[in-house]
Structure formats: structure tokens, C-alpha cells
Design an enzyme around this catalytic site. Structure first.
Site, short mmCIF file in Angstrom:
data_model
loop_
_atom_site.label_atom_id
_atom_site.label_comp_id
_atom_site.label_asym_id
_atom_site.label_seq_id
_atom_site.Cartn_x
_atom_site.Cartn_y
_atom_site.Cartn_z
N SER A 130 0.87 -1.18 0.00
CA SER A 130 0.00 0.00 0.00
C SER A 130 0.91 1.22 0.00
O SER A 130 2.11 1.12 0.30
CB SER A 130 -0.84 -0.02 1.28
N TYR A 143 -2.11 -1.01 10.54
CA TYR A 143 -2.04 -1.24 9.09
C TYR A 143 -0.69 -0.77 8.55
O TYR A 143 -0.02 -1.47 7.80
CB TYR A 143 -3.19 -0.48 8.43
P1 NAD Z 1 -11.37 -6.51 0.31
O1 NAD Z 1 -11.88 -6.40 1.70
O2 NAD Z 1 -12.20 -6.00 -0.82
O3 NAD Z 1 -10.97 -8.01 -0.01
C1 NAD Z 1 -10.15 -8.73 0.89
C2 NAD Z 1 -10.33 -10.21 0.62
O4 NAD Z 1 -9.56 -10.90 1.62
C3 NAD Z 1 -11.78 -10.66 0.76
O5 NAD Z 1 -12.13 -11.53 -0.31
C4 NAD Z 1 -11.79 -11.37 2.10
O6 NAD Z 1 -12.77 -12.41 2.19
C5 NAD Z 1 -10.38 -11.92 2.18
N1 NAD Z 1 -9.97 -12.19 3.55
C6 NAD Z 1 -10.17 -11.39 4.62
N2 NAD Z 1 -9.74 -12.00 5.74
C7 NAD Z 1 -9.25 -13.20 5.35
C8 NAD Z 1 -8.67 -14.29 6.07
N3 NAD Z 1 -8.55 -14.27 7.40
N4 NAD Z 1 -8.26 -15.37 5.38
C9 NAD Z 1 -8.42 -15.41 4.02
N5 NAD Z 1 -8.98 -14.42 3.30
C10 NAD Z 1 -9.39 -13.32 3.97
O7 NAD Z 1 -9.94 -5.76 0.32
P2 NAD Z 1 -9.14 -5.06 -0.89
O8 NAD Z 1 -9.43 -3.63 -0.86
O9 NAD Z 1 -9.33 -5.83 -2.15
O10 NAD Z 1 -7.64 -5.24 -0.35
C11 NAD Z 1 -6.78 -6.25 -0.81
C12 NAD Z 1 -5.36 -5.88 -0.42
O11 NAD Z 1 -5.01 -4.62 -1.02
C13 NAD Z 1 -5.15 -5.70 1.08
O12 NAD Z 1 -3.90 -6.22 1.46
C14 NAD Z 1 -5.16 -4.20 1.26
O13 NAD Z 1 -4.43 -3.79 2.39
C15 NAD Z 1 -4.50 -3.75 -0.02
N6 NAD Z 1 -4.79 -2.37 -0.40
C16 NAD Z 1 -6.07 -1.96 -0.60
C17 NAD Z 1 -6.31 -0.64 -0.95
C18 NAD Z 1 -7.68 -0.13 -1.20
O14 NAD Z 1 -7.84 1.08 -1.36
N7 NAD Z 1 -8.69 -0.98 -1.29
C19 NAD Z 1 -5.24 0.26 -1.07
C20 NAD Z 1 -3.95 -0.20 -0.86
C21 NAD Z 1 -3.74 -1.52 -0.52
#
Ligand code: NAD
Length: 248
Positions: A130, A143
């Protein structure tokens, strides 16, 4: 695009948000993708859609990962969640859960995958970090801590994997249009005492020169490149995809 034909890929948190876009991207490039997610129905549905496999797993159960071996050519550590709270009020249970899912599990999955990659003389590890792997923001201490730790794991893996044809890189998105961000809009509205509609412009994108959210497919495209043979000389890197947020 079929440069990953014959390759096996594993995407954690692959059933939703950015992970689902990555799973589709890698499958579109020809890989057989395992969608690893705690949400079993969603993992199965996506696996069916992309002719992949589903692995229903709670990745906070790190004890279960200690003896794991993985036969994958591409590992994408993506699963994660956000929790917005001041440090002095931060729930230690949430901190521990975050550390297990976002630091320990990626470490153990890398550990499980490297012997197979080393035996084949090639491998790709992509860690979804991130902008908070590179910068800090208030009220996101756990985080920020986890993502900085993931950056360290990624670089150490790059150094150890180099002699074996294994690359390891971080991808560093700004705010991406996913359920994780939708949940933050509600929390930020409460902690900043403003309407949810104002959160996007005044909080989330306040420091972003390009005034829109990143699309999950844009992150997935970058991951697809890093997973390809074209990216053989990219390792130990952290690629921002943040509309210029970290340029300041
Ligand atoms: P999201 O919540 O949309 O999806 C996360 C997925 O992880 C879901 O399918 C969920 O079921 C799964 N998950 C959660 N807990 C779990 C567990 N204990 N075991 C297995 N699976 C599990 O999140 P996202 O926005 O797609 O984020 C994905 C990654 O991208 C994360 O690492 C997040 O930190 C990173 N990220 C997101 C953003 C953003 O703006 N959305 C920005 C930078 C980084």
C-alpha cells in the site's frame, strides 16, 4: 495474453476486491489460479468463472500454515483489512489479527512456496502492500506497521531468491475502489465528523493529484506484468499506483 500458460498461481484474498481482479488477470494470462479466501462461496464462484481452484482458508490460523508446502509459480499475498483507530484506543485483538493475516501468513506462504520455485529455477512473488507501506497516516498504526513489515519481507525474499530466478516485489496502491475503501468512508466520516459524501474529496483524495480512486483492474494489470517473464529484472521493488500521492 497467454504468457503464464502452464503456470500455477495462488492469490490470497482472491475472492473479492483487488484479489478477484488479480485472479482474473492471471487467469487471463493463462495461469491456473487458486483463489484462497475465507469466503468459501465467493472463492468457489470465482474459481468456476476462471476455470481455477478454490481454497477455503482462514489465513489468520497461522499454525495451520507452518507445515504447508505450495506448488505454485506465482504467489500473490493480497489478503488484508483496515482498522481505523487512534493508537491509545487500538484493540489489541484486532492488532494481533492484522499481524497474523498481513505479516505472518505472507511470511509462511513465501516459506511454503520457495522450495518448489527454487527447484524450478524461477518464481514470482507479488506482495500487495500500500502507499502505507511507504508512508504513515494517523489512525492507521497497525495497518502501517503491517505494510512496512511486508515491505521488509518482500525485499529480504528478493535478496534470497535472486540466485534461484525468484523475484519478489511490492505493489503500492493508493485508494482503490473496493469494499475495504467503502468501509473506511463510513469510519472516516465518523472520526472526522463530516458527511460520507465529503470523505472522498476532503479526506481520502485530499493529497492525491489525480482525483479519482484506482480501479482494481489497474492494480491487477501491474501484478500481471510483475508475474510475467518480462519482469525478470524487477525485484525488491515497490511500485506505487497512487495517482501521485507519494510524489509529495
Ligand atoms: P477486500 O476487503 O475487498 O478483499 C479482501 C479479501 O480478503 C476478501 O475476499 C476477504 O474475504 C479476504 N480475507 C479477509 N480476511 C481473510 C482471512 N482471514 N483469510 C483469508 N482471506 C481473507 O480488500 P481489498 O481492498 O481488495 O484489499 C486487498 C489488499 O489490497 C489488502 O492487502 C489491502 O491492504 C491492499 N490495499 C487496498 C487498498 C484499497 O484502497 N482498497 C489500497 C492499498 C492496498
Amino acid at each position: 495474453m497467454s504468457d503464464l500458460t502452464g503456470r500455477r498461481a495462488l492469490v490470497t484474498g482472491g475472492a473479492g476486491g483487488i484479489g478477484a481482479a488479480i485472479a482474473r488477470e492471471l487467469a487471463g494470462r493463462g495461469a491456473l489460479v487458486t483463489v484462497a479466501d475465507i469466503d468459501e462461496p465467493a472463492a468457489k464462484e470465482l474459481a468456476d468463472e476462471i476455470d481455477g481452484e478454490a481454497w477455503a482458508v482462514d489465513l489468520t490460523d497461522v499454525a495451520a500454515l507452518a507445515e504447508l508446502t505450495l506448488e505454485v509459480d506465482v504467489l500473490v499475498n493480497n489478503a488484508g483489512f483496515q482498522h481505523v483507530s487512534a493508537i491509545e484506543e487500538f484493540d489489541p485483538v484486532v492488532l494481533h489479527r492484522m499481524l497474523m493475516l498481513m505479516v505472518e501468513a505472507p511470511f509462511l506462504l513465501v516459506r511454503a512456496a520457495l522450495p518448489y520455485m527454487y527447484a524450478r529455477g524461477r518464481g514470482r512473488i507479488v506482495n500487495i502492500s500500500s502507499v502505507h507501506g511507504l508512508r504513515a497516516s494517523p489512525n492507521k498504526a497497525a495497518y502501517v506497521t503491517c505494510k512496512h513489515a511486508l515491505e521488509g519481507l518482500s525485499k529480504a525474499t528478493a535478496l534470497e531468491g535472486a540466485a534461484h530466478g525468484v523475484t519478489s516485489n511490492c505493489v503500492n496502491p493508493g485508494y482503490v475502489r473496493t469494499p475495504l475503501v467503502d468501509a473506511q468512508i463510513t469510519a472516516q466520516a465518523r472520526s472526522n465528523d463530516i458527511a460520507e459524501a465529503e470523505v472522498l474529496d476532503e479526506v481520502l483524495l485530499a493529497g492525491t493529484p489525480i482525483k479519482r480512486l484506482v480501479e482494481p483492474e489497474e492494480v491487477a494489470s501491474l501484478v500481471g506484468h510483475l508475474a510475467s517473464d518480462d519482469a525478470a529484472m524487477i525485484t525488491g521493488s515497490s511500485s506505487t499506483i497512487d495517482g501521485g500521492w507519494t510524489a509529495r
